[in-house]
Scaffold this motif. Structure first.
Motif, PDB file in Angstrom:
ATOM      1  N   ASN A  25       0.667  -1.142  -0.013  1.00  0.00           N
ATOM      2  CA  ASN A  25       0.064   0.102  -0.132  1.00  0.00           C
ATOM      3  C   ASN A  25       1.083   1.237  -0.123  1.00  0.00           C
ATOM      4  OD1 ASN A  25      -2.219   1.620   2.371  1.00  0.00           O
ATOM      5  ND2 ASN A  25      -2.128   1.663   0.244  1.00  0.00           N
ATOM      6  N   GLN A  27       1.295   5.174  -2.392  1.00  0.00           N
ATOM      7  CA  GLN A  27       1.040   6.053  -3.496  1.00  0.00           C
ATOM      8  C   GLN A  27       2.373   6.403  -3.897  1.00  0.00           C
ATOM      9  OE1 GLN A  27      -1.621   9.226  -2.636  1.00  0.00           O
ATOM     10  NE2 GLN A  27      -3.203   7.924  -1.966  1.00  0.00           N
ATOM     11  N   THR A  28       2.691   5.498  -5.239  1.00  0.00           N
ATOM     12  CA  THR A  28       3.738   5.958  -6.131  1.00  0.00           C
ATOM     13  C   THR A  28       3.381   5.912  -7.607  1.00  0.00           C
ATOM     14  OG1 THR A  28       6.224   5.517  -6.301  1.00  0.00           O
ATOM     15  CG2 THR A  28       4.602   3.596  -5.724  1.00  0.00           C
ATOM     16  N   THR A  29       4.125   6.659  -8.279  1.00  0.00           N
ATOM     17  CA  THR A  29       3.995   6.339  -9.619  1.00  0.00           C
ATOM     18  C   THR A  29       5.293   6.101 -10.428  1.00  0.00           C
ATOM     19  OG1 THR A  29       4.460   8.801 -10.151  1.00  0.00           O
ATOM     20  CG2 THR A  29       2.180   8.049  -9.927  1.00  0.00           C
ATOM     21  N   VAL A  35      -1.879   0.389 -10.974  1.00  0.00           N
ATOM     22  CA  VAL A  35      -2.077   0.461  -9.601  1.00  0.00           C
ATOM     23  C   VAL A  35      -3.656   0.282  -9.350  1.00  0.00           C
ATOM     24  CG1 VAL A  35      -0.485   2.534  -9.433  1.00  0.00           C
ATOM     25  CG2 VAL A  35      -2.622   2.796 -10.193  1.00  0.00           C
ATOM     26  N   VAL A  37      -6.740   1.222  -7.257  1.00  0.00           N
ATOM     27  CA  VAL A  37      -7.357   2.285  -6.791  1.00  0.00           C
ATOM     28  C   VAL A  37      -8.674   2.462  -6.274  1.00  0.00           C
ATOM     29  CG1 VAL A  37      -7.753   4.950  -7.186  1.00  0.00           C
ATOM     30  CG2 VAL A  37      -5.780   3.894  -8.483  1.00  0.00           C
ATOM     31  N   TYR A  85      -2.626   1.503  -4.461  1.00  0.00           N
ATOM     32  CA  TYR A  85      -2.461   2.996  -4.277  1.00  0.00           C
ATOM     33  C   TYR A  85      -3.495   3.705  -3.039  1.00  0.00           C
ATOM     34  CZ  TYR A  85      -1.143   7.680  -6.633  1.00  0.00           C
ATOM     35  OH  TYR A  85      -0.632   8.717  -6.972  1.00  0.00           O
ATOM     36  N   GLY A  86      -4.329   2.919  -2.663  1.00  0.00           N
ATOM     37  CA  GLY A  86      -5.268   3.353  -1.776  1.00  0.00           C
ATOM     38  C   GLY A  86      -6.567   3.877  -2.462  1.00  0.00           C
ATOM     39  N   GLY A 105      -6.840  13.248  -8.410  1.00  0.00           N
ATOM     40  CA  GLY A 105      -6.048  12.201  -8.007  1.00  0.00           C
ATOM     41  C   GLY A 105      -5.404  10.923  -9.025  1.00  0.00           C
ATOM     42  N   ILE A 109      -1.321   9.454 -12.190  1.00  0.00           N
ATOM     43  CA  ILE A 109      -1.176   8.016 -12.873  1.00  0.00           C
ATOM     44  C   ILE A 109      -1.368   7.961 -14.309  1.00  0.00           C
ATOM     45  CG2 ILE A 109      -2.457   5.590 -12.583  1.00  0.00           C
ATOM     46  CD1 ILE A 109      -3.329   6.654  -9.675  1.00  0.00           C
TER      47      ILE A 109
END
Length: 321
Positions: A25, A27-29, A35, A37, A85-86, A105, A109
């Motif tokens: 878990n 949040q990264t690109t 991902v 979501v 990604y949450g 958000g 991405i």
């Protein structure tokens, strides 16, 4: 660095924080190909509510997934890196602020060419998703699996409901309807215009009755002919596409739909399309006490991730020639 799930042969499935497929878990690109979501929004539903709990319900069922897909003969994480990604920070009761949050958000991405698998939430979230993709690609092709066309003009006088997102998307110029198709529509309607309206907007529509007459192989052929192999494609999958005998946990169930096996075969058959994003919507945990809907939904998402891996493998093979 590559992100992949924990190995459940070494680490018990009932341990750790619940993420999709036991992915990290974060949040990264960076260093990711896909991902997961969540968009837990459901205040645009017209019947049962509770799909705001859909993302966590699907995540919970997904711990049973393993990395190798025998039907597609691919180990996802030999080719792909992915994370959970949450969730998008939705605003309950305020669909427009939620849409703004979704676009904000999702854009980091989408701009990097990462494929999001977006789990709802009710089907109204697709409009926010399509707004984000249209910013990068312009009007995008749509493959839409559903029992309902969701092209109504309004519900109760409201223009933004889970039955209206694709009419709004066409009006906003987000969809290339000439290369888009809706599959699986069925059940009682308000009148013949409910199906015809979608066709008048430019969609090809294959109802459930037509699907049975054509057969799965011919329907798959129609999807590929309609969409083509080059244009960017967004796939939206409403779990009520599947017969409620296999997916009872949804807000507006319609009988006489596809089996779970047929549904997965339809998703697998999208191999070769230029898919840039997916969403999976309308899973309602309160009507899914045995988690069969969540199990199917997690399998659909797994097939979507497998398509990302297959696309990556094909690109690597092409580059090596």
């Amino acid at each position: 660095m590559k992100y992949q799930p924990k190995d459940s042969s070494l680490s018990p499935r009932f341990t750790g924080v619940r993420t999709f497929m036991r992915l990290e878990n974060i949040q990264t690109t960076e260093d990711v190909d896909f991902v997961i979501v969540g968009v837990p929004f459901d205040t645009a539903a017209s019947n049962r509510v509770g799909t705001r709990y859909g993302p966590q319900h699907v995540r919970n069922a997904s711990v049973l997934l393993r990395p190798y897909n025998p039907d597609q003969d691919i180990n996802i994480f030999d080719y792909c890196s992915g994370v959970d990604y949450g969730d998008i920070d939705v605003v309950p009761g305020n669909i427009h602020r939620t849409y703004d949050n979704m676009v904000e958000g999702l854009m980091p991405i989408v701009e990097k060419g990462i494929t999001p698998i977006i789990i709802g939430g009710d089907h109204s979230i697709s409009l926010g998703n399509l707004r984000a993709f249209a910013r990068k690609y312009g009007p995008i092709s749509l493959v839409h699996f559903d029992a309902h066309g969701d092209t109504w003009d309004n519900y109760y006088g409201e223009k933004y409901m889970h039955g209206t997102p694709f009419r709004r998307a066409v009006e906003e110029g987000l969809i290339d309807t000439a290369h888009s198709i809706q599959i699986g529509m069925r059940g009682p309607l308000y009148g013949p215009d409910c199906i015809q309206d979608a066709r008048d907007l430019g969609f090809e529509v294959i109802t459930m009755s037509e699907m049975r007459k054509l057969g799965q192989e011919n329907v798959i052929k129609r999807i590929h002919e309609r969409v083509g192999g080059e244009s960017p494609v967004f796939v939206t999958f409403d779990i009520d596409f599947v017969d409620p005998a296999y997916a009872p946990g949804t807000g507006t169930p319609e009988v006489a739909g596809p089996t779970s096996h047929e549904a997965l075969e339809y998703v697998r058959s999208l191999k070769g399309l230029n898919i840039v994003g997916f969403d999976l919507v309308e899973v309602l945990p309160a009507f899914d006490p045995t988690e069969i809907t969540a199990g199917l939904a997690s399998a659909v998402a797994f097939e979507m991730i497998s398509l990302v891996a297959l696309k990556k493998r094909a690109a690597l093979e092409m580059a090596s020639k």
